[in-house]
Design a protein around this motif. Structure first.
Motif, PDB file in Angstrom:
ATOM      1  N   LEU A  56       7.048  -0.908   4.111  1.00  0.00           N
ATOM      2  CA  LEU A  56       6.392  -0.455   2.926  1.00  0.00           C
ATOM      3  C   LEU A  56       7.665   0.143   2.162  1.00  0.00           C
ATOM      4  O   LEU A  56       8.522   0.526   2.550  1.00  0.00           O
ATOM      5  CB  LEU A  56       5.508   0.836   3.134  1.00  0.00           C
ATOM      6  CG  LEU A  56       4.435   0.594   4.341  1.00  0.00           C
ATOM      7  CD1 LEU A  56       3.445   1.882   4.285  1.00  0.00           C
ATOM      8  CD2 LEU A  56       3.323  -0.594   3.966  1.00  0.00           C
ATOM      9  N   HIS A  59       8.527   5.330  -2.480  1.00  0.00           N
ATOM     10  CA  HIS A  59       8.797   5.686  -3.854  1.00  0.00           C
ATOM     11  C   HIS A  59       9.446   7.142  -3.890  1.00  0.00           C
ATOM     12  O   HIS A  59       8.867   7.909  -3.219  1.00  0.00           O
ATOM     13  CB  HIS A  59       7.297   5.660  -4.635  1.00  0.00           C
ATOM     14  CG  HIS A  59       6.811   4.255  -4.556  1.00  0.00           C
ATOM     15  ND1 HIS A  59       6.383   3.645  -3.325  1.00  0.00           N
ATOM     16  CD2 HIS A  59       6.740   3.245  -5.747  1.00  0.00           C
ATOM     17  CE1 HIS A  59       5.954   2.293  -3.892  1.00  0.00           C
ATOM     18  NE2 HIS A  59       6.162   2.315  -4.949  1.00  0.00           N
ATOM     19  N   SER A 173       7.440  -5.190  -8.615  1.00  0.00           N
ATOM     20  CA  SER A 173       8.820  -5.032  -8.793  1.00  0.00           C
ATOM     21  C   SER A 173       9.893  -6.201  -8.299  1.00  0.00           C
ATOM     22  O   SER A 173       9.487  -7.006  -7.367  1.00  0.00           O
ATOM     23  CB  SER A 173       9.555  -3.799  -8.198  1.00  0.00           C
ATOM     24  OG  SER A 173       9.275  -3.587  -6.950  1.00  0.00           O
ATOM     25  N   PRO A 215       9.295  -9.626   5.416  1.00  0.00           N
ATOM     26  CA  PRO A 215       8.067 -10.087   6.212  1.00  0.00           C
ATOM     27  C   PRO A 215       6.835 -10.134   5.171  1.00  0.00           C
ATOM     28  O   PRO A 215       6.222 -11.173   5.494  1.00  0.00           O
ATOM     29  CB  PRO A 215       7.644  -8.935   6.839  1.00  0.00           C
ATOM     30  CG  PRO A 215       8.984  -8.104   7.141  1.00  0.00           C
ATOM     31  CD  PRO A 215       9.742  -8.121   5.976  1.00  0.00           C
TER      32      PRO A 215
HETATM   33  O1  TXA Z   1       5.924  -3.162  -7.842  1.00  0.00           O
HETATM   34  C1  TXA Z   1       6.055  -2.772  -6.507  1.00  0.00           C
HETATM   35  O2  TXA Z   1       6.919  -3.177  -5.755  1.00  0.00           O
HETATM   36  C2  TXA Z   1       4.456  -2.202  -6.054  1.00  0.00           C
HETATM   37  C3  TXA Z   1       4.548  -1.030  -6.335  1.00  0.00           C
HETATM   38  C4  TXA Z   1       3.332  -0.165  -5.947  1.00  0.00           C
HETATM   39  O3  TXA Z   1       5.585  -0.030  -6.272  1.00  0.00           O
HETATM   40  N1  TXA Z   1       4.714  -2.272  -4.354  1.00  0.00           N
HETATM   41  C5  TXA Z   1       4.739  -3.546  -4.053  1.00  0.00           C
HETATM   42  O4  TXA Z   1       4.821  -3.359  -2.354  1.00  0.00           O
HETATM   43  O5  TXA Z   1       4.579  -4.611  -4.123  1.00  0.00           O
HETATM   44  P1  TXA Z   1       4.250  -4.408  -1.538  1.00  0.00           P
HETATM   45  O6  TXA Z   1       4.126  -3.596  -0.079  1.00  0.00           O
HETATM   46  O7  TXA Z   1       3.018  -5.122  -1.860  1.00  0.00           O
HETATM   47  O8  TXA Z   1       5.541  -5.279  -1.301  1.00  0.00           O
HETATM   48  C6  TXA Z   1       6.529  -4.864  -1.024  1.00  0.00           C
HETATM   49  C7  TXA Z   1       7.506  -6.117  -0.481  1.00  0.00           C
HETATM   50  C8  TXA Z   1       6.883  -6.750   0.846  1.00  0.00           C
HETATM   51  O9  TXA Z   1       7.017  -8.062   0.777  1.00  0.00           O
HETATM   52  C9  TXA Z   1       7.689  -6.075   2.049  1.00  0.00           C
HETATM   53  O10 TXA Z   1       7.741  -6.962   3.042  1.00  0.00           O
HETATM   54  C10 TXA Z   1       9.230  -6.119   1.152  1.00  0.00           C
HETATM   55  O11 TXA Z   1       8.778  -5.533   0.383  1.00  0.00           O
HETATM   56  N2  TXA Z   1       9.820  -4.940   1.991  1.00  0.00           N
HETATM   57  C11 TXA Z   1       9.451  -3.688   2.144  1.00  0.00           C
HETATM   58  N3  TXA Z   1      10.400  -2.899   3.066  1.00  0.00           N
HETATM   59  C12 TXA Z   1      11.379  -3.815   3.024  1.00  0.00           C
HETATM   60  C13 TXA Z   1      12.873  -3.862   3.745  1.00  0.00           C
HETATM   61  N4  TXA Z   1      13.311  -2.820   4.309  1.00  0.00           N
HETATM   62  N5  TXA Z   1      13.257  -5.061   3.868  1.00  0.00           N
HETATM   63  C14 TXA Z   1      13.207  -6.143   3.368  1.00  0.00           C
HETATM   64  N6  TXA Z   1      11.702  -6.151   2.783  1.00  0.00           N
HETATM   65  C15 TXA Z   1      11.159  -5.210   2.639  1.00  0.00           C
END
Ligand code: TXA
Ligand code: MG
Length: 326
Positions: A56, A59, A173, A215
């Motif tokens: 995740l 924020h 984003s 992922p």
């Molecule tokens: O605009 C956004 O980024 C939105 C708003 C709510 O902030 N959030 C968002 O989160 O799109 P989510 O979880 O739907 O997408 C986040 C992406 C996922 O593909 C996840 O695998 C990647 O970010 N991600 C998260 N932590 C990571 C990490 N440590 N290394 C690589 N990828 C990561």
């Protein structure tokens, strides 16, 4: 029934109690939980139906808070954070040892972002901690861009959705991984590689081989239930004719005018969205269009391929994933 909620204090109190809260951001709505409470994070995974291997984004309220969550922070990360935050940029860094495994899915990196939305920022300040939040959709589905969409997606599983109105940007984003002077894009968004390299003063690493595991970047994602076809204008015109001949119900997002592709006697059978040739307006509406079309349960959704230019890269990416079939 939908009830509008706007109390920052109540949302912060729920987060402090280990509950999940729907949160508006400028990109899409998030499903937020206290980033330091494993049980709260677990609820996020369960409600979304998200694989435990998919980390995740945390924020935070301001750039200096990076220090609480990351370590060995390269100069490039500070430059990008100071320039683009609050804003639609997520920065992946080496994790601080205190970050929960359940947030990073066991990876040694952590994703951070300061969102540019007044309610999200007010909530972060009131809560005084990091909020882990993925997009507030069920895993693999279309991200929500209004509070009502969050409720449609997740129903009673989320007791409080902070309503900040429709999201200004409409797609998720841009995600970058920063390591010394190596900065790579992991997910496209409104901020382009050109803008990033202009601020950094050096080009981004563009090779397709990334040492970083993302992922969430499955081929199929952001997908409506109805099959979606992404077609160039000629193929679109042929597909429309064939659908009409087979009596199919179709929904279309097109840059062309309806009159140029559909004989007038069939116009009433088609749900037509005339898209503007402006990537920001398009991104702003895309998920709401797909959601609205999907709710009408058409036999298929046809989308005219946007221009192949830098400004459309993030939209191309989302449409390709929405149309991907195994
Ligand atoms: O605009 C956004 O980024 C939105 C708003 C709510 O902030 N959030 C968002 O989160 O799109 P989510 O979880 O739907 O997408 C986040 C992406 C996922 O593909 C996840 O695998 C990647 O970010 N991600 C998260 N932590 C990571 C990490 N440590 N290394 C690589 N990828 C990561
Ligand atoms: Mg998502």
């Amino acid at each position: 029934m939908y009830t509008e909620h706007t109390s920052i204090q109540h949302a912060a109190a729920l987060l402090a109690m280990g509950k999940v809260v729907g949160i508006p951001t400028e990109t899409v709505y998030g499903l937020g939980a206290c980033a330091r409470t494993p049980e709260a994070i677990q609820k996020v995974y369960t409600i979304k139906g998200r694989p435990a291997t998919n980390p995740l984004i945390i924020h935070i309220s301001h750039s200096a808070a990076i220090l609480e969550w990351a370590t060995n922070i390269p100069n490039s990360a500070w430059i990008l954070a100071n320039h683009f935050w609050p804003g639609p940029l997520t920065i992946v860094l080496e994790r601080h040892s205190s970050v929960l495994d359940v947030v990073t899915a066991g990876q040694n990196t952590v994703a951070l972002r300061v969102p540019n939305h007044p309610l999200a920022l007010a909530l972060l300040q009131e809560f005084k901690g990091g909020i882990a939040a993925p997009s507030a959709n069920r895993s693999g589905r279309i991200s929500p861009t209004t509070a009502m969409h969050v409720q449609e997606e997740l129903g009673d599983a989320v007791e409080y959705i902070l309503d900040g109105g429709p999201c200004q940007i409409g797609i998720e984003s841009t995600i970058v991984h920063c390591r010394e002077s190596e900065v790579r894009i992991l997910r496209y968004g409104q901020i382009t590689h050109k803008e990033l390299s202009a601020v950094l003063g050096f080009p981004l690493t563009m090779d397709s081989h990334t040492p970083i595991h993302v992922p969430g970047s499955h081929h199929s994602h952001y997908a409506p239930v109805s099959p979606l076809f992404l077609l160039e204008s000629k193929a679109l015109s042929e597909k429309i004719s064939s659908c009409i001949a087979h009596n199919k119900n179709i929904s279309i997002i097109s840059f062309s005018e309806q009159g140029s592709l559909v004989p007038s006697q069939y116009a009433h059978r088609i749900n037509w969205i005339q898209a503007a040739l402006d990537p920001q307006i398009y991104a702003n509406n895309l998920y709401a269009w797909l959601r609205e079309m999907d709710n009408q349960n058409p036999d298929c959704i046809l989308v005219e391929t946007p221009p192949i230019t830098l400004a459309w890269v993030a939209i191309q990416d989302r449409l390709q994933r929405a149309s991907y079939r195994k």
